[in-house]
Design a protein around this motif. Sequence first.
Motif, mmCIF file in Angstrom:
data_model
loop_
_atom_site.group_PDB
_atom_site.id
_atom_site.type_symbol
_atom_site.label_atom_id
_atom_site.label_comp_id
_atom_site.label_asym_id
_atom_site.label_seq_id
_atom_site.Cartn_x
_atom_site.Cartn_y
_atom_site.Cartn_z
ATOM 1 N N THR A 307 48.284 -69.912 -39.108
ATOM 2 C CA THR A 307 47.668 -69.014 -38.006
ATOM 3 C C THR A 307 48.803 -67.949 -37.467
ATOM 4 N N LYS A 308 49.970 -68.856 -37.241
ATOM 5 C CA LYS A 308 51.218 -68.006 -36.742
ATOM 6 C C LYS A 308 51.664 -66.986 -37.793
ATOM 7 N N THR A 309 51.667 -67.526 -38.881
ATOM 8 C CA THR A 309 52.311 -66.566 -40.081
ATOM 9 C C THR A 309 51.239 -65.452 -40.361
ATOM 10 N N ILE A 310 50.020 -65.661 -40.124
ATOM 11 C CA ILE A 310 49.049 -64.611 -40.388
ATOM 12 C C ILE A 310 49.232 -63.670 -39.291
ATOM 13 N N GLY A 311 49.594 -64.087 -38.073
ATOM 14 C CA GLY A 311 49.680 -63.345 -36.937
ATOM 15 C C GLY A 311 50.693 -62.335 -37.088
ATOM 16 N N LEU A 312 51.985 -62.835 -37.587
ATOM 17 C CA LEU A 312 53.093 -62.264 -37.896
ATOM 18 C C LEU A 312 52.768 -61.085 -39.078
ATOM 19 N N LEU A 313 51.935 -61.515 -40.019
ATOM 20 C CA LEU A 313 51.849 -60.512 -41.164
ATOM 21 C C LEU A 313 50.901 -59.664 -40.640
ATOM 22 N N LEU A 314 50.164 -59.699 -39.771
ATOM 23 C CA LEU A 314 49.057 -59.007 -39.121
ATOM 24 C C LEU A 314 49.743 -57.878 -38.471
ATOM 25 N N ASP A 315 50.788 -58.220 -37.731
ATOM 26 C CA ASP A 315 51.425 -57.486 -36.669
ATOM 27 C C ASP A 315 52.250 -56.444 -37.663
ATOM 28 N N GLN A 316 52.921 -57.113 -38.588
ATOM 29 C CA GLN A 316 53.716 -55.868 -39.545
ATOM 30 C C GLN A 316 52.526 -55.023 -40.170
ATOM 31 N N LEU A 317 51.479 -55.656 -40.744
ATOM 32 C CA LEU A 317 50.578 -54.704 -41.352
ATOM 33 C C LEU A 317 50.162 -53.434 -40.219
ATOM 34 N N GLY A 318 49.736 -53.966 -39.120
ATOM 35 C CA GLY A 318 49.569 -52.939 -38.001
ATOM 36 C C GLY A 318 50.399 -51.923 -37.772
ATOM 37 N N THR A 319 51.790 -52.208 -37.721
ATOM 38 C CA THR A 319 52.852 -51.451 -37.683
ATOM 39 C C THR A 319 52.841 -50.439 -38.765
ATOM 40 N N SER A 320 53.263 -51.197 -39.988
ATOM 41 C CA SER A 320 53.118 -50.213 -41.142
ATOM 42 C C SER A 320 51.673 -49.161 -41.016
ATOM 43 N N LEU A 321 50.634 -49.686 -40.848
ATOM 44 C CA LEU A 321 49.812 -48.707 -40.940
ATOM 45 C C LEU A 321 49.884 -47.648 -39.885
ATOM 46 N N ALA A 322 50.081 -48.007 -38.846
ATOM 47 C CA ALA A 322 50.552 -46.952 -37.715
ATOM 48 C C ALA A 322 51.484 -45.777 -38.256
ATOM 49 N N ASN A 323 52.777 -46.483 -38.889
ATOM 50 C CA ASN A 323 53.627 -45.562 -39.565
ATOM 51 C C ASN A 323 53.253 -44.751 -40.655
ATOM 52 N N LEU A 324 52.515 -45.346 -41.223
ATOM 53 C CA LEU A 324 51.826 -44.460 -42.482
ATOM 54 C C LEU A 324 51.182 -43.392 -41.912
ATOM 55 N N LEU A 325 50.283 -43.714 -41.059
ATOM 56 C CA LEU A 325 49.225 -42.535 -40.195
ATOM 57 C C LEU A 325 50.229 -41.509 -39.990
ATOM 58 N N LEU A 326 51.272 -41.972 -39.090
ATOM 59 C CA LEU A 326 52.129 -41.044 -38.413
ATOM 60 C C LEU A 326 52.759 -40.130 -39.291
ATOM 61 N N THR A 327 53.615 -40.917 -40.386
ATOM 62 C CA THR A 327 54.130 -39.984 -41.254
ATOM 63 C C THR A 327 53.234 -38.943 -42.047
ATOM 64 N N GLN A 328 51.878 -39.466 -42.332
ATOM 65 C CA GLN A 328 50.896 -38.386 -42.843
ATOM 66 C C GLN A 328 50.697 -37.368 -41.922
ATOM 67 N N GLU A 329 50.792 -37.741 -40.686
ATOM 68 C CA GLU A 329 50.350 -36.373 -39.668
ATOM 69 C C GLU A 329 51.488 -35.543 -39.475
ATOM 70 N N LEU A 330 52.860 -35.997 -39.567
ATOM 71 C CA LEU A 330 53.804 -35.364 -39.598
ATOM 72 C C LEU A 330 54.167 -34.317 -40.718
ATOM 73 N N LYS A 331 53.657 -35.291 -42.045
ATOM 74 C CA LYS A 331 53.794 -34.511 -43.258
ATOM 75 C C LYS A 331 53.013 -33.123 -43.223
ATOM 76 N N LYS A 332 51.525 -33.654 -42.541
ATOM 77 C CA LYS A 332 50.571 -32.473 -42.607
ATOM 78 C C LYS A 332 50.776 -31.429 -41.770
ATOM 79 N N ALA A 333 51.541 -31.786 -40.572
ATOM 80 C CA ALA A 333 52.152 -30.851 -39.379
ATOM 81 C C ALA A 333 53.088 -29.908 -40.365
ATOM 82 N N ALA A 334 53.780 -30.609 -41.193
ATOM 83 C CA ALA A 334 54.935 -29.752 -41.781
ATOM 84 C C ALA A 334 54.502 -28.806 -43.011
#
Length: 500
Positions: A307-334
């Motif tokens: 459960t702890k390991t899955i929590g870590l993976l989940l946090d990292q996945l969440g950060t990666s998803l947020a990063n991806l969306l932000l990058t996509q937004e920035l790319k779109k804006a550019a």
Amino acid sequence: MAERKRTIPRLTRVNYPPRVFGFGATFVAIGALVVDRDWSLLLFIPLTLFFLVYPHLIYLADRLRRANTSLEHRAMMFDAFMLGGFTALIEFSGWISYTLLAATILNNTMTGGLRQLRNAMALYLAGLGSWGLVVGFDWRPEAPLPIEILTMVSLQCYILSTAWVFYTQNRRLNAIKMDAQDKNTLFGVLLELRSLSDHAEDLDELVEGALRQFRVLQPDRSFGFVLRDSNRLETLQFAAFSEDMVESQRIWVLRRLVRARQNLPDGYYLEGDGQQNGYFVFTLHSPINLSQGLLLVQAKRLSETDTKTIGLLLDQLGTSLANLLLTQELKKAAERDALTGVYNRASLDRDLKAVESVRQHNPSIDYSVVLVDLIGLKRVNDHYGHEAGDRLISTVAEGLSAVSRRGDRVYRFGGDEFVILCQDSTLEGAQVLGERIDRLVRGREMTLETEQGGSVTVPIQLSLGVANSAHDPARELLKKADERMYADKAHWYETNARYR
Ligand SMILES: Nc1nc2c(ncn2[C@@H]2O[C@H](COP(=O)(O)OP(=O)(O)OP(=O)(O)O)[C@@H](O)[C@H]2O)c(=O)[nH]1
């Protein structure tokens, strides 16, 4: 307490139990011999000091010196020398001599390998020889049966206690090694997830990559990731599964999630049936626009570590998803135009360079540009306000995007001008697109709200100019399209003179 234990050198801890036991057993054996042979009981004084008191003194001294093992090493050598001396002192009784020698060898080999064994043997023989010279050599291989039995049993126990210490040490080392390996893999997976967020182009690539990484960590489990609408939880927006999951399993999971309309607590279990495995559901905590992310883990049980390991993976996945969306937004804006959402002028410059470079390497691949100008925008702005003008521009952009083919791209070139870039296209192909624009966009009526609060219906008036790389040089392509567009506009004004 645990802190103090950690600071005692490992060698000391390993040595202490066998030494105490070995010395104790030797004390009993020699003591029995002393009594049996009516030797002076005064012999018990050095025997007690050396066999019963000395091992504890060494341990205490080592404890005080904490992480320093030099004293322990010297003590082991001293053990060997003194045991040799005692062997000589008690006049070479065979079994006792053998017991002492075996104890010395075992203890030293266990902690220092062959080099220590050689040194211990040498010191034992030195002790034996030097004390032999002092007290005289008197070889007496025979010892009474009870003493022989006692010696044998002691020796066996000593060997067993040494083996036990070895075994527990090995087990602990193995556990540490496994733990380190697991942590290493986890660390590697977390790094991979991080780099995925930098490289993944879209949600599919990111999530599929992440699920592959999850399986590196837990190869015998299946994983899934689902996005559902935060406002309408029964609406699934995205789903991806690890490759091992067969179609029927995927459908089963998705159906169960559609039916589970409520928010699911972390670790919620989707109970499996006869044919299907159950899945644990974990919710992604980082916000993803208006979606809720769920990670599915196929398992019957999950340990606390899992459960702890899955929590870590989940946090990292969440950060990666947020990063991806932000990058996509920035790319779109550019690269996109803020008002219409079609590509901007900078993207047109970049894409024109790219298609021209492709054509230079493959001269048969031509491309076309279609320049589109919105007629009468100024009039709309002046009469009905800027917002109405904006709506007109957006509607034209939507219309142009709708009639373009998949590979064509629409750009806002200037205030009321658009360009459509058609890759791998002939002039005739672009003219077909021009006709489609004529038919489906030009002349279409749209209703605009006026600044005064009323509404007005205006027709969409466009002029078009087309150019193709097979007919005009690349540098002049836009200029040619512009000239044709102006000719078209002039024609329009001629036939619609009242707009002048
Ligand atoms: N509402 C609105 N107006 C814009 C925007 N960008 C440019 N304009 C206006 O669009 C008008 C373009 O004027 P013109 O080039 O004369 O275009 P027109 O009125 O369509 O006339 P022709 O194209 O020459 O037929 C200018 O008044 C600009 O200020 C925009 O983003 N929104």
